[in-house]
Design a protein around this motif. Structure first.
Motif, PDB file in Angstrom:
ATOM      1  N   LEU A 319      62.651  83.159  44.039  1.00 48.27           N
ATOM      2  CA  LEU A 319      62.946  83.760  45.343  1.00 48.27           C
ATOM      3  C   LEU A 319      64.386  83.494  45.781  1.00 48.27           C
ATOM      4  O   LEU A 319      64.927  84.222  46.590  1.00 48.27           O
ATOM      5  N   ALA A 320      64.996  82.404  45.288  1.00 51.62           N
ATOM      6  CA  ALA A 320      66.396  82.167  45.632  1.00 51.62           C
ATOM      7  C   ALA A 320      67.304  83.108  44.846  1.00 51.62           C
ATOM      8  O   ALA A 320      68.481  83.244  45.166  1.00 51.62           O
ATOM      9  N   ARG A 321      66.757  83.712  43.813  1.00 47.63           N
ATOM     10  CA  ARG A 321      67.446  84.731  43.032  1.00 47.63           C
ATOM     11  C   ARG A 321      68.778  84.249  42.488  1.00 47.63           C
ATOM     12  O   ARG A 321      69.776  84.949  42.562  1.00 47.63           O
ATOM     13  N   ARG A 322      68.799  83.030  42.025  1.00 48.20           N
ATOM     14  CA  ARG A 322      70.021  82.570  41.377  1.00 48.20           C
ATOM     15  C   ARG A 322      70.066  83.026  39.929  1.00 48.20           C
ATOM     16  O   ARG A 322      71.104  83.061  39.320  1.00 48.20           O
ATOM     17  N   ARG A 323      68.899  83.324  39.383  1.00 48.11           N
ATOM     18  CA  ARG A 323      68.840  83.730  37.982  1.00 48.11           C
ATOM     19  C   ARG A 323      68.096  85.052  37.879  1.00 48.11           C
ATOM     20  O   ARG A 323      67.324  85.415  38.764  1.00 48.11           O
ATOM     21  N   ARG A 324      68.336  85.741  36.787  1.00 53.97           N
ATOM     22  CA  ARG A 324      67.631  86.998  36.587  1.00 53.97           C
ATOM     23  C   ARG A 324      66.167  86.704  36.321  1.00 53.97           C
ATOM     24  O   ARG A 324      65.828  85.709  35.678  1.00 53.97           O
ATOM     25  N   PRO A 325      65.304  87.572  36.799  1.00 52.11           N
ATOM     26  CA  PRO A 325      63.874  87.319  36.539  1.00 52.11           C
ATOM     27  C   PRO A 325      63.564  87.453  35.060  1.00 52.11           C
ATOM     28  O   PRO A 325      64.225  88.192  34.324  1.00 52.11           O
ATOM     29  N   LEU A 326      62.557  86.712  34.646  1.00 43.00           N
ATOM     30  CA  LEU A 326      62.104  86.798  33.255  1.00 43.00           C
ATOM     31  C   LEU A 326      60.917  87.750  33.219  1.00 43.00           C
ATOM     32  O   LEU A 326      59.898  87.503  33.867  1.00 43.00           O
ATOM     33  N   PRO A 327      61.007  88.839  32.483  1.00 41.24           N
ATOM     34  CA  PRO A 327      59.875  89.777  32.425  1.00 41.24           C
ATOM     35  C   PRO A 327      58.708  89.156  31.683  1.00 41.24           C
ATOM     36  O   PRO A 327      58.888  88.257  30.860  1.00 41.24           O
ATOM     37  N   PRO A 328      57.505  89.639  31.969  1.00 42.36           N
ATOM     38  CA  PRO A 328      56.328  89.050  31.319  1.00 42.36           C
ATOM     39  C   PRO A 328      56.377  89.215  29.814  1.00 42.36           C
ATOM     40  O   PRO A 328      56.730  90.276  29.302  1.00 42.36           O
ATOM     41  N   ALA A 329      56.041  88.139  29.143  1.00 41.61           N
ATOM     42  CA  ALA A 329      55.950  88.154  27.682  1.00 41.61           C
ATOM     43  C   ALA A 329      55.050  87.006  27.273  1.00 41.61           C
ATOM     44  O   ALA A 329      54.635  86.188  28.116  1.00 41.61           O
ATOM     45  N   ALA A 330      54.718  86.953  26.001  1.00 41.72           N
ATOM     46  CA  ALA A 330      53.814  85.910  25.499  1.00 41.72           C
ATOM     47  C   ALA A 330      54.509  85.151  24.376  1.00 41.72           C
ATOM     48  O   ALA A 330      55.575  85.549  23.909  1.00 41.72           O
ATOM     49  N   GLY A 331      53.912  84.048  23.998  1.00 43.92           N
ATOM     50  CA  GLY A 331      54.431  83.309  22.843  1.00 43.92           C
ATOM     51  C   GLY A 331      55.104  82.011  23.246  1.00 43.92           C
ATOM     52  O   GLY A 331      55.493  81.793  24.393  1.00 43.92           O
ATOM     53  N   ARG A 332      55.222  81.131  22.241  1.00 39.09           N
ATOM     54  CA  ARG A 332      55.782  79.801  22.496  1.00 39.09           C
ATOM     55  C   ARG A 332      57.268  79.875  22.851  1.00 39.09           C
ATOM     56  O   ARG A 332      57.764  79.111  23.660  1.00 39.09           O
ATOM     57  N   ARG A 333      57.974  80.781  22.210  1.00 38.07           N
ATOM     58  CA  ARG A 333      59.402  80.873  22.502  1.00 38.07           C
ATOM     59  C   ARG A 333      59.606  81.313  23.955  1.00 38.07           C
ATOM     60  O   ARG A 333      60.477  80.809  24.652  1.00 38.07           O
ATOM     61  N   HIS A 334      58.764  82.251  24.387  1.00 39.57           N
ATOM     62  CA  HIS A 334      58.890  82.695  25.786  1.00 39.57           C
ATOM     63  C   HIS A 334      58.514  81.561  26.741  1.00 39.57           C
ATOM     64  O   HIS A 334      59.098  81.431  27.822  1.00 39.57           O
ATOM     65  N   LEU A 335      57.564  80.722  26.343  1.00 42.54           N
ATOM     66  CA  LEU A 335      57.195  79.586  27.189  1.00 42.54           C
ATOM     67  C   LEU A 335      58.390  78.638  27.347  1.00 42.54           C
ATOM     68  O   LEU A 335      58.659  78.138  28.456  1.00 42.54           O
ATOM     69  N   ARG A 336      59.110  78.392  26.271  1.00 38.58           N
ATOM     70  CA  ARG A 336      60.306  77.541  26.384  1.00 38.58           C
ATOM     71  C   ARG A 336      61.335  78.172  27.314  1.00 38.58           C
ATOM     72  O   ARG A 336      61.992  77.491  28.102  1.00 38.58           O
ATOM     73  N   ARG A 337      61.443  79.492  27.229  1.00 43.00           N
ATOM     74  CA  ARG A 337      62.379  80.189  28.115  1.00 43.00           C
ATOM     75  C   ARG A 337      61.938  80.035  29.586  1.00 43.00           C
ATOM     76  O   ARG A 337      62.757  79.818  30.473  1.00 43.00           O
ATOM     77  N   LEU A 338      60.642  80.116  29.802  1.00 38.10           N
ATOM     78  CA  LEU A 338      60.121  79.961  31.169  1.00 38.10           C
ATOM     79  C   LEU A 338      60.403  78.564  31.720  1.00 38.10           C
ATOM     80  O   LEU A 338      60.871  78.402  32.857  1.00 38.10           O
ATOM     81  N   VAL A 339      60.105  77.564  30.911  1.00 35.53           N
ATOM     82  CA  VAL A 339      60.293  76.176  31.364  1.00 35.53           C
ATOM     83  C   VAL A 339      61.768  75.900  31.632  1.00 35.53           C
ATOM     84  O   VAL A 339      62.128  75.234  32.603  1.00 35.53           O
ATOM     85  N   HIS A 340      62.610  76.451  30.788  1.00 31.92           N
ATOM     86  CA  HIS A 340      64.053  76.291  30.990  1.00 31.92           C
ATOM     87  C   HIS A 340      64.481  76.975  32.291  1.00 31.92           C
ATOM     88  O   HIS A 340      65.275  76.430  33.068  1.00 31.92           O
ATOM     89  N   GLY A 341      63.950  78.161  32.518  1.00 31.27           N
ATOM     90  CA  GLY A 341      64.267  78.875  33.762  1.00 31.27           C
ATOM     91  C   GLY A 341      63.773  78.121  34.980  1.00 31.27           C
ATOM     92  O   GLY A 341      64.446  78.082  36.023  1.00 31.27           O
ATOM     93  N   LEU A 342      62.598  77.505  34.871  1.00 31.13           N
ATOM     94  CA  LEU A 342      62.073  76.707  35.985  1.00 31.13           C
ATOM     95  C   LEU A 342      62.981  75.523  36.281  1.00 31.13           C
ATOM     96  O   LEU A 342      63.255  75.187  37.429  1.00 31.13           O
ATOM     97  N   ALA A 343      63.460  74.877  35.222  1.00 29.18           N
ATOM     98  CA  ALA A 343      64.325  73.704  35.426  1.00 29.18           C
ATOM     99  C   ALA A 343      65.625  74.081  36.109  1.00 29.18           C
ATOM    100  O   ALA A 343      66.210  73.266  36.830  1.00 29.18           O
ATOM    101  N   LEU A 344      66.074  75.302  35.907  1.00 24.86           N
ATOM    102  CA  LEU A 344      67.345  75.715  36.497  1.00 24.86           C
ATOM    103  C   LEU A 344      67.177  76.344  37.875  1.00 24.86           C
ATOM    104  O   LEU A 344      68.184  76.645  38.522  1.00 24.86           O
ATOM    105  N   ALA A 345      65.942  76.569  38.300  1.00 26.68           N
ATOM    106  CA  ALA A 345      65.732  77.110  39.649  1.00 26.68           C
ATOM    107  C   ALA A 345      66.165  76.065  40.672  1.00 26.68           C
ATOM    108  O   ALA A 345      65.764  74.898  40.601  1.00 26.68           O
ATOM    109  N   HIS A 346      67.006  76.477  41.597  1.00 24.21           N
ATOM    110  CA  HIS A 346      67.586  75.499  42.516  1.00 24.21           C
ATOM    111  C   HIS A 346      68.020  76.218  43.775  1.00 24.21           C
ATOM    112  O   HIS A 346      68.501  77.352  43.702  1.00 24.21           O
ATOM    113  N   PRO A 347      67.881  75.584  44.948  1.00 25.81           N
ATOM    114  CA  PRO A 347      68.344  76.255  46.176  1.00 25.81           C
ATOM    115  C   PRO A 347      69.856  76.353  46.199  1.00 25.81           C
ATOM    116  O   PRO A 347      70.546  75.415  45.809  1.00 25.81           O
TER     117      PRO A 347
END
Lengths: 465, 202
Positions: A319-347
C-alpha cells in the motif's frame, strides 16, 4: 604543514597514514606518569638520604623504561566477516578477524574493542592479541564471533567496531574502525495449516478440484457417453452392468483441477511498536521487539509459504507503493521473490500523507490484508473489494500495546483502541474475518485459518459453482 | 478509605519502576575467553589504595591515625572515580611521603611491600582506566605480561637488597653520583620522539 613534501594534518597524510611512519603508535600517559613518579621518588630519596623511598618508584620506572625500548611497528589489522546474502531474524552475526603479525616486528599484546550496533548497548572489551590455533596447528589470528539480539526484519544496520591495540601498557595505537554492511533480514515463516481459498478457482490445472467438469481425479458422476467425451473415460464395468447389449456407453466424469489465486496486500504505510511514545516519530523502536511491519512481514511470509506449498498462485501488493506489485505466480522461486519483496516493504512518508487507492486484483482472487487498522483506509479497501466480489481476510498486525504513564497518551490510546474495535466489529459484520497475529493470539491464528478454510469449502445447497 | 495526597505520586512511581519500556537495551553477544567485569578493577582499587597507604604509614611513627584515614579516604575516592595513571602516580607519591614521614630512619625492608603494592596499584588503575565498569577484560589479557612484571619485581628486590647492604656504609661523592644518575635518567626517559597521549581515552 608539509613534512617531506607531503601535506600533513593532525599527524596524518592525505592518504590517512601516520606521518611519522610508525603506524600511529604513541607512548601513553601511563608511561609518562611512571617515569615522573619514579624520578620524583628518586629525587626525594636523594634529598632525604633514604634509599628505601626510591625503591617504591623503581618497579614502575623499570617497567616503563623496559617497555619503551621496544617500540611496536606492526599495525593491528581487523576485518569483519559477514555471511554473504540475506539472513533471518535472530541470525545477524559476524566474525571479527584480528590479525597481529609478530613475525614482522613488535605488535599489540592487548586489543581494546568498542562494539556498537543500532538499538544495542555498547560493548567494551579488552582481549589478548594472542592468536588462536586451529586443529591443524597453524595460526589463524584471533577470531571473535559477534551476534545481535535484534528480532527486526528488513534492512538492518549491523556492527561498528572501534579498536585499538596496546603493548605493555606503554604503547597505544591510533584507534581504527571497521564497519559491517547493511544486511537484509528476511522474515521467517510460521507453519500454517489450510488457508481459506477464493470461491471460484481458476485454470485447468492445480492442486484443487473445481466445480467444473474436466480432467481430474475427483469423481463427479457416471453419465451416458455424449459426443465430445473421450474414449478412455468409458467405464466398461458400469457399461456392462447397465447396458449388457452395449447400446449405451457410460463414462466416468470428474471435476477438473484448478488453482487458487491469492493477493497479499501489506499495509506498510506506518510502522509502530508496542510503546505508544514512539508512535509520534520520536524515540527509538526497540530492536528486541517486533513492530507492526515485522509482524506483517512474518504473517505475510507465513501465508505465502503455505499457499505456495499448496501449489497456489500468490501476488503481493504494497500500500505504500514503494515497489512494483508482484503479479500472482507459483513456485519456490516466486516465493523467494515474495519474501524479498516483503523484507523491502517500508514506510516512506507518514501514513496520513498517503492516498490509498485499491490495488487492481486478478479476477476471483482472495485478498489477505495485513494492517494495523489504525485508520479507516483498510475498511474502505475491504468494502471496495467486497463490492468487486473478492473475499477478504484481514490479519491484524498491531503489536500488544503497553500501558503508558502519560495521561494524555493513555487517553489518546483509549480513543484509538475504541475506534479500532469499532472497525474490527464492522469488518466482522461485513464478512471480512479479522485474525490477530500479535503476541499469544498468533497461536490461535492457525486454528482460525483452518476454521475459515472449512467454512469456505462447505458446499452450499443451491449455490451455482 | 480516604485517598492520601501521596497516593497518585506513589502510583506513578510504582508504574515508572515497573515500566518495561525503560529496561536496558539488549546486548551484543560476543564469544570470548573467560573474562572479568570492568567494575572488579574499581572494586580492587577500593581495597588496594587504603592497603597501600596504610602499609606505607604503618612503620612511620608520629602520623595520627585520623590523618592517615582521611588521606586514604580522599585518595581512594579520587582513584576509584577517576582512575588514570596520573592519579595513581599521585597516590604512590603520597604513599612514599607517608612512608618517609620526614624522618631519617635507616633502610626499611618494609619498602619492598610498599613497592609491590604500588606496582599493583599502577597496573590495576591502568585496567580500570581502559575497561569501563560495564565492560569486560579477558583474564588472558590481564596475564599477558606476568613474566615481565615478575622480572621487574625481582630486579626491584635485588636493588633493595643491594641498597640495604650499602646502607651502613659511607661512600664519598655517592650523593653527587646519584644526582647525576637521576638527571641522566630523566634525559633518557623523557627524550621521546612523539607526544604522549592522554590517559588512553581517545
Amino acid at each position: 604543514m608539509t613534512v617531506g613534501g607531503l601535506i600533513v594534518a593532525r599527524g596524518r597524510t592525505s592518504q590517512g597514514t601516520p606521518a611519522d611512519g610508525h603506524h600511529g603508535w604513541r607512548p601513553t600517559s601511563a608511561y609518562t606518569a611512571a617515569i615522573a613518579t619514579g624520578v620524583l621518588l628518586l629525587t626525594t630519596s636523594l634529598l632525604a638520604g633514604r634509599a628505601d623511598i626510591a625503591l617504591i618508584g623503581i618497579p614502575g620506572l623499570l617497567a616503563a623504561t623496559w617497555a619503551h625500548t621496544t617500540r611496536p611497528t606492526t599495525p593491528l589489522r581487523a576485518t569483519l566477516h559477514e555471511p554473504p546474502g540475506t539472513t533471518t531474524p535472530g541470525e545477524l552475526a559476524a566474525t571479527l578477524h584480528l590479525t597481529t603479525t609478530p613475525d614482522t616486528g613488535p605488535t599489540a599484546d592487548v586489543i581494546h574493542l568498542r562494539i556498537t550496533a543500532t538499538g544495542h548497548r555498547d560493548t567494551h572489551l579488552a582481549l589478548t592479541a594472542r592468536a588462536t590455533e586451529d586443529p591443524a596447528g597453524s595460526t589463524t589470528g584471533r577470531q571473535v564471533p559477534l551476534r545481535l539480539s535484534s528480532v527486526r526484519t528488513g534492512p538492518q544496520e549491523t556492527f561498528t567496531v572501534d579498536l585499538r591495540g596496546s603493548r605493555h601498557r606503554t604503547w597505544e595505537e591510533e584507534p581504527t574502525q571497521v564497519r559491517g554492511a547493511t544486511r537484509l533480514v528476511l522474515p521467517g515463516a510460521a507453519p500454517l495449516g489450510r488457508l481459506p481459498l477464493p470461491r471460484r478457482l481458476r485454470g485447468l490445472t492445480g492442486p484443487h478440484s473445481s466445480r467444473r467438469l474436466g480432467d481430474g481425479t475427483e469423481l463427479r458422476d457416471i453419465h451416458p457417453f455424449t459426443p465430445g467425451d473421450r474414449l478412455r473415460r468409458i467405464d466398461w464395468r458400469t457399461t456392462a452392468r447397465r447396458s449388457p447389449e452395449l447400446d449405451t456407453l457410460y463414462v466416468r466424469r470428474t471435476y477438473s483441477t484448478a488453482e487458487a489465486t491469492a493477493v497479499l496486500v501489506v499495509d506498510s504505510r506506518d510502522e509502530v511498536g508496542p510503546d505508544i511514545r514512539t508512535w509520534r516519530g520520536y524515540g527509538t523502536l526497540r530492536v528486541d521487539e517486533p513492530t507492526s511491519l515485522d509482524l506483517a512481514r512474518h504473517a505475510a511470509a507465513s501465508v505465502a509459504t503455505a499457499l505456495v506449498d499448496a501449489g497456489d498462485r500468490v501476488g503481493l501488493e504494497d500500500l505504500a507503493r514503494r515497489r512494483r506489485p508482484l503479479p500472482p505466480a507459483a513456485g519456490r522461486r516466486h516465493l523467494r521473490r515474495l519474501v524479498h519483496g516483503l523484507a523491502l516493504a517500508h514506510p516512506k512518508d507518514p501514513a496520513s500523507l498517503h492516498r490509498v487507492r485499491p490495488p487492481q486484483l486478478p479476477a476471483d482472487a482472495i485478498v489477505y490484508l495485513f494492517t494495523t487498522l489504525l485508520d479507516d483506509e483498510p475498511l474502505h479497501l475491504v468494502r471496495t473489494w467486497h463490492t468487486m466480489g473478492h473475499p477478504v481476510v484481514v490479519i491484524d498486525t498491531l503489536p500488544d500495546v503497553r500501558h503508558v504513564l502519560e495521561h494524555h497518551l493513555a487517553i489518546a490510546w483509549r480513543i484509538a483502541r475504541l475506534e479500532r474495535e469499532d472497525r474490527i466489529t464492522a469488518l466482522d459484520g461485513e464478512g471480512a474475518p479479522v485474525i490477530s497475529w500479535a503476541g499469544s493470539r498468533r497461536d490461535q491464528a492457525t486454528v482460525r485459518f483452518e476454521a475459515l478454510a472449512r467454512a469456505t469449502q462447505r458446499h452450499v445447497p443451491g449455490r451455482i459453482p | 478509605m480516604i485517598p492520601s495526597p501521596l497516593t497518585p505520586l506513589v502510583r506513578r512511581i510504582t508504574l515508572h519502576l515497573a515500566d518495561p519500556a525503560r529496561r536496558p537495551l539488549p546486548t551484543i553477544t560476543v564469544h570470548t575467553r573467560p573474562t572479568l567485569r570492568g567494575w572488579t578493577f574499581r572494586a580492587a582499587l577500593l581495597a588496594l589504595v587504603p592497603l597501600l597507604l596504610f602499609t606505607a604509614a604503618a612503620r612511620t611513627p608520629g602520623i595520627p591515625h585520623s590523618v592517615t584515614l582521611t588521606i586514604a579516604a580522599l585518595a581512594t575516592g579520587l582513584v576509584v572515580v577517576h582512575p588514570t595513571p596520573t592519579t595513581a602516580g599521585g597516590v604512590i607519591a603520597v604513599a612514599a611521603v607517608l612512608f618517609w614521614g620526614f624522618t631519617s630512619e635507616p633502610f626499611d625492608p618494609w619498602a619492598l611491600a610498599v613497592a609491590l603494592l604500588a606496582h599493583l596499584l599502577a597496573r590495576t588503575t591502568w585496567w580500570a582506566a581502559h575497561v569501563p565498569p560495564q565492560g569486560h577484560a579477558e583474564i588472558a589479557a590481564l596475564l599477558t605480561s606476568w613474566r615481565r612484571d615478575l622480572t621487574v619485581l625481582a630486579a626491584t628486590a635485588l636493588l633493595g637488597a643491594l641498597a640495604m647492604l650499602a646502607s651502613g656504609t659511607t661512600v664519598q661523592g655517592a650523593v653527587l653520583l646519584a644526582a647525576l644518575a637521576v638527571v641522566g635518567l630523566v634525559l633518557v626517559a623523557l627524550a621521546t620522539d612523539g607526544s604522549s597521549r592522554d590517559d588512553g581515552r581517545s
